[in-house]
Motif scaffolding. Structure first.
Motif, PDB file in Angstrom:
ATOM      1  N   LYS A 108       0.984  -1.213   0.017  1.00 55.38           N
ATOM      2  CA  LYS A 108       0.000  -0.067  -0.127  1.00 55.38           C
ATOM      3  C   LYS A 108       0.989   1.179  -0.048  1.00 55.38           C
ATOM      4  O   LYS A 108       0.603   2.214  -0.755  1.00 55.38           O
ATOM      5  N   LEU A 109       2.032   1.204   0.722  1.00 58.69           N
ATOM      6  CA  LEU A 109       2.953   2.442   0.948  1.00 58.69           C
ATOM      7  C   LEU A 109       3.413   2.533  -0.484  1.00 58.69           C
ATOM      8  O   LEU A 109       3.641   3.656  -0.973  1.00 58.69           O
ATOM      9  N   TYR A 110       3.605   1.695  -1.455  1.00 58.37           N
ATOM     10  CA  TYR A 110       4.627   1.896  -2.687  1.00 58.37           C
ATOM     11  C   TYR A 110       3.317   2.519  -3.547  1.00 58.37           C
ATOM     12  O   TYR A 110       3.527   3.379  -4.431  1.00 58.37           O
ATOM     13  N   ARG A 111       2.134   2.151  -3.455  1.00 63.79           N
ATOM     14  CA  ARG A 111       1.080   2.718  -4.138  1.00 63.79           C
ATOM     15  C   ARG A 111       0.914   4.220  -3.806  1.00 63.79           C
ATOM     16  O   ARG A 111       0.533   5.011  -4.600  1.00 63.79           O
ATOM     17  N   GLU A 112       0.982   4.399  -2.522  1.00 63.58           N
ATOM     18  CA  GLU A 112       0.563   5.803  -2.197  1.00 63.58           C
ATOM     19  C   GLU A 112       1.589   6.783  -2.407  1.00 63.58           C
ATOM     20  O   GLU A 112       1.247   7.960  -2.719  1.00 63.58           O
TER      21      GLU A 112
END
Length: 165
Positions: A108-112
């Protein structure tokens, strides 16, 4: 008059929108981190000297200590050390990890943040490791939502029961 309910009602947090307005560029984020790290002026992380040269011609290091003659930057001695990830990404990652209820998975962090999953995992790992080590940067009361301690004797494994009667 009745008091307000317990929790975070007394604190004024920083929203993601406010953070984005406050730090629109990596240079702004760098200045902000410098201000937080060195409130009373720049100090050498190697010898704690204050005789610092700031107008240096170095590609990655912004400062040079005249006492111990070592180069350093705002990243030296922090979780950002030896990382080529922009400081703005670090600031956003720390914000997201700190203000998410259960942290955040690297996927999720990489998408955010719009970075690779490997980079997101690296950021998460370093941030969590720094919180685990307790570097002294975080202090104050800790709030816990739910805590389960022990349990019913009938639900325990036979080897864990106390047979206290």
């Amino acid at each position: 008059m009745a008091e307000k309910a317990p929790g975070q009602h007394h604190r004024k947090g920083l929203t993601l929108f406010e953070l984005q307005q406050m730090l629109p560029t990596d240079q702004d984020a760098k200045k902000w981190v410098e201000h937080i790290r060195w409130e009373n002026g720049i100090e050498c992380p190697h010898c704690q000297g204050i005789n610092i040269q700031t107008d240096v011609a170095h590609k990655t290091m912004d400062y040079r200590c005249r006492s111990c003659r070592k180069w350093f930057s705002v990243r030296t001695g922090t979780i950002m050390q030896k990382s080529k990830i922009p400081i703005l990404h670090w600031v956003y990652a720390v914000y997201i990890q700190a203000f998410s209820l259960k942290g955040m998975a690297s996927m999720k962090l990489y998408r955010e943040l719009g970075i690779t999953q490997k980079t997101a995992w690296f950021l998460s790992h370093r941030i969590r490791k720094s919180w685990e080590e307790g570097t002294g940067l975080f202090s104050g009361p800790v709030e816990v939502d739910k805590t389960y301690v022990g349990g019913k004797e009938a639900n325990k494994h036979a080897s864990k029961k106390r047979n206290a009667g």
